[in-house]
Motif scaffolding. Sequence first.
Motif, PDB file in Angstrom:
ATOM      1  N   GLN A   1       0.952  -1.242   0.196  1.00 21.06           N
ATOM      2  CA  GLN A   1       0.139  -0.076  -0.050  1.00 21.06           C
ATOM      3  C   GLN A   1       0.821   1.457   0.068  1.00 21.06           C
ATOM      4  O   GLN A   1       0.380   2.388   0.151  1.00 21.06           O
ATOM      5  CB  GLN A   1      -0.933  -0.106   1.352  1.00 21.06           C
ATOM      6  N   SER A   2       2.034   1.106  -0.440  1.00 22.92           N
ATOM      7  CA  SER A   2       2.903   2.158  -0.485  1.00 22.92           C
ATOM      8  C   SER A   2       2.474   3.300  -1.294  1.00 22.92           C
ATOM      9  O   SER A   2       2.162   3.154  -2.360  1.00 22.92           O
ATOM     10  CB  SER A   2       4.332   1.688  -0.954  1.00 22.92           C
ATOM     11  N   ILE A   3       2.751   4.634  -0.876  1.00 19.28           N
ATOM     12  CA  ILE A   3       2.354   5.662  -1.633  1.00 19.28           C
ATOM     13  C   ILE A   3       3.597   6.401  -2.127  1.00 19.28           C
ATOM     14  O   ILE A   3       3.670   7.451  -3.009  1.00 19.28           O
ATOM     15  CB  ILE A   3       1.483   6.756  -1.103  1.00 19.28           C
ATOM     16  N   TYR A   4       4.794   6.248  -1.427  1.00 17.63           N
ATOM     17  CA  TYR A   4       6.269   6.984  -1.972  1.00 17.63           C
ATOM     18  C   TYR A   4       7.220   5.950  -1.593  1.00 17.63           C
ATOM     19  O   TYR A   4       7.145   5.129  -0.328  1.00 17.63           O
ATOM     20  CB  TYR A   4       6.402   8.062  -1.196  1.00 17.63           C
ATOM     21  N   ASN A   5       8.253   5.592  -2.735  1.00 16.15           N
ATOM     22  CA  ASN A   5       9.285   4.717  -2.531  1.00 16.15           C
ATOM     23  C   ASN A   5      10.337   5.418  -2.896  1.00 16.15           C
ATOM     24  O   ASN A   5      10.564   6.360  -3.857  1.00 16.15           O
ATOM     25  CB  ASN A   5       8.950   3.452  -3.211  1.00 16.15           C
ATOM     26  N   ILE A   6      11.516   5.190  -2.234  1.00 13.32           N
ATOM     27  CA  ILE A   6      12.875   5.581  -2.456  1.00 13.32           C
ATOM     28  C   ILE A   6      13.991   4.412  -1.994  1.00 13.32           C
ATOM     29  O   ILE A   6      13.548   3.467  -1.389  1.00 13.32           O
ATOM     30  CB  ILE A   6      13.324   6.741  -1.601  1.00 13.32           C
ATOM     31  N   ALA A   7      15.065   4.508  -3.126  1.00 10.52           N
ATOM     32  CA  ALA A   7      15.927   3.201  -2.804  1.00 10.52           C
ATOM     33  C   ALA A   7      17.372   3.640  -2.936  1.00 10.52           C
ATOM     34  O   ALA A   7      18.035   3.375  -3.884  1.00 10.52           O
ATOM     35  CB  ALA A   7      15.623   2.175  -4.145  1.00 10.52           C
ATOM     36  N   PRO A   8      17.633   4.328  -1.689  1.00 12.33           N
ATOM     37  CA  PRO A   8      19.055   4.740  -1.644  1.00 12.33           C
ATOM     38  C   PRO A   8      20.044   3.739  -1.430  1.00 12.33           C
ATOM     39  O   PRO A   8      19.555   2.732  -0.798  1.00 12.33           O
ATOM     40  CB  PRO A   8      19.034   5.769  -0.512  1.00 12.33           C
ATOM     41  N   THR A   9      21.373   3.967  -1.734  1.00 13.41           N
ATOM     42  CA  THR A   9      22.435   3.083  -1.551  1.00 13.41           C
ATOM     43  C   THR A   9      23.146   3.998  -0.597  1.00 13.41           C
ATOM     44  O   THR A   9      23.863   4.863  -0.717  1.00 13.41           O
ATOM     45  CB  THR A   9      23.148   2.722  -2.468  1.00 13.41           C
ATOM     46  N   LEU A  10      23.182   3.484   0.916  1.00 11.07           N
ATOM     47  CA  LEU A  10      23.960   4.158   1.953  1.00 11.07           C
ATOM     48  C   LEU A  10      25.251   3.725   1.972  1.00 11.07           C
ATOM     49  O   LEU A  10      25.549   2.566   1.529  1.00 11.07           O
ATOM     50  CB  LEU A  10      23.188   3.812   3.239  1.00 11.07           C
ATOM     51  N   THR A  11      26.190   4.741   2.403  1.00 16.33           N
ATOM     52  CA  THR A  11      27.461   4.483   2.440  1.00 16.33           C
ATOM     53  C   THR A  11      27.953   4.077   3.873  1.00 16.33           C
ATOM     54  O   THR A  11      27.542   4.660   4.845  1.00 16.33           O
ATOM     55  CB  THR A  11      28.392   5.603   1.817  1.00 16.33           C
ATOM     56  N   ALA A  12      28.753   3.038   3.827  1.00 18.22           N
ATOM     57  CA  ALA A  12      29.193   2.372   5.306  1.00 18.22           C
ATOM     58  C   ALA A  12      29.901   3.505   6.005  1.00 18.22           C
ATOM     59  O   ALA A  12      30.684   4.145   5.405  1.00 18.22           O
ATOM     60  CB  ALA A  12      30.205   1.413   5.319  1.00 18.22           C
ATOM     61  N   GLY A  13      29.424   3.561   7.187  1.00 23.65           N
ATOM     62  CA  GLY A  13      30.183   4.493   8.331  1.00 23.65           C
ATOM     63  C   GLY A  13      29.628   6.059   8.181  1.00 23.65           C
ATOM     64  O   GLY A  13      29.813   7.069   8.782  1.00 23.65           O
ATOM     65  N   GLU A  14      28.731   6.149   7.024  1.00 21.58           N
ATOM     66  CA  GLU A  14      28.149   7.552   6.982  1.00 21.58           C
ATOM     67  C   GLU A  14      26.939   7.758   7.848  1.00 21.58           C
ATOM     68  O   GLU A  14      26.198   6.655   8.399  1.00 21.58           O
ATOM     69  CB  GLU A  14      27.439   7.908   5.491  1.00 21.58           C
ATOM     70  N   THR A  15      26.446   8.985   8.348  1.00 28.31           N
ATOM     71  CA  THR A  15      25.270   9.259   8.962  1.00 28.31           C
ATOM     72  C   THR A  15      24.354  10.170   8.099  1.00 28.31           C
ATOM     73  O   THR A  15      24.846  11.289   7.718  1.00 28.31           O
ATOM     74  CB  THR A  15      25.444  10.023  10.186  1.00 28.31           C
ATOM     75  N   TYR A  16      23.039   9.846   8.146  1.00 29.47           N
ATOM     76  CA  TYR A  16      22.238  10.471   7.169  1.00 29.47           C
ATOM     77  C   TYR A  16      20.623  10.886   8.018  1.00 29.47           C
ATOM     78  O   TYR A  16      20.413  10.521   9.002  1.00 29.47           O
ATOM     79  CB  TYR A  16      21.593   9.434   6.371  1.00 29.47           C
ATOM     80  N   VAL A  17      20.428  12.070   7.504  1.00 26.91           N
ATOM     81  CA  VAL A  17      19.164  12.773   7.892  1.00 26.91           C
ATOM     82  C   VAL A  17      18.417  12.800   6.883  1.00 26.91           C
ATOM     83  O   VAL A  17      18.529  13.245   5.877  1.00 26.91           O
ATOM     84  CB  VAL A  17      19.464  14.210   8.510  1.00 26.91           C
ATOM     85  N   LEU A  18      17.034  12.151   7.088  1.00 27.68           N
ATOM     86  CA  LEU A  18      15.885  12.334   5.988  1.00 27.68           C
ATOM     87  C   LEU A  18      14.904  12.922   6.680  1.00 27.68           C
ATOM     88  O   LEU A  18      14.394  12.739   7.758  1.00 27.68           O
ATOM     89  CB  LEU A  18      15.718  10.685   5.700  1.00 27.68           C
ATOM     90  N   VAL A  19      14.252  14.086   5.774  1.00 29.63           N
ATOM     91  CA  VAL A  19      13.111  14.680   6.256  1.00 29.63           C
ATOM     92  C   VAL A  19      11.997  14.439   5.247  1.00 29.63           C
ATOM     93  O   VAL A  19      12.076  14.603   3.927  1.00 29.63           O
ATOM     94  CB  VAL A  19      13.440  16.292   6.179  1.00 29.63           C
ATOM     95  N   ALA A  20      10.810  13.987   5.448  1.00 30.51           N
ATOM     96  CA  ALA A  20       9.970  13.772   4.877  1.00 30.51           C
ATOM     97  C   ALA A  20       9.079  15.201   4.664  1.00 30.51           C
ATOM     98  O   ALA A  20       8.525  15.935   5.719  1.00 30.51           O
ATOM     99  CB  ALA A  20       8.773  12.826   5.453  1.00 30.51           C
TER     100      ALA A  20
END
Length: 215
Positions: free
Chosen positions: A59-78
């Motif tokens: 039932q997804s209305i939005y999809n993203i498929a990132p490839t994260l880099t080992a050891g990195e730190t991410y901030v995701l804002v909807a």
Amino acid sequence: VQVIHNSADAAAALVDVYLNGALLLNDFAFRTATPFIDAPAGTPIQIDIAPSTSTSVAQSIYNIAPTLTAGETYVLVANGIVSATGYSPTQPFGLSVFAQGREAASNASNTDVLVNHGSTDAPTVDVVESSVVAATVVDDISFPNFNSAYLELPTADYVLDVKDATGTVTVARYSAPLATLNLQGTALTVVASGFLNPGNNSGGAAFGLWVALPS
């Protein structure tokens, strides 16, 4: 990875978040944030957003498929709008991704501040500190972007003016009492949130600056 829910669309007031098809966050609420959580790196991951009533990732209305880099730190804002009507302008829903996130300040005497412009009906703005440094601290930030890097600020009590891109018209003023709140050594994310004109946006939440801590 930290996820911040900043979509002011009433239809997205609560959402479900799936990671690789499994429910990660149930009924994730507007203006709340996760702590930093570990996610797989080096291979594409599937992040899906679904209505709070969802029973599966189908039932997804939005999809993203990132490839994260080992050891990195991410901030995701909807940010953005999912509804077809009732909002003007109808900036589309999406996840803004910052790949140089921090869980603590780089200097223990400072507070590091990341800024995201997540207000769909606010123009390009400047952020001016008018109490301590009396200078523009964020220049020409537009929806749905981050400033280019963390502001590394001595921990003090600041006053922030949100101005139009000319730097002459003050949209709003906020206190940022970093010292009073004992935020020394902390890295945080400030989101511009809500609507300058709620009347054009289904009576949604009014514009403001909101803060997510690493916790």
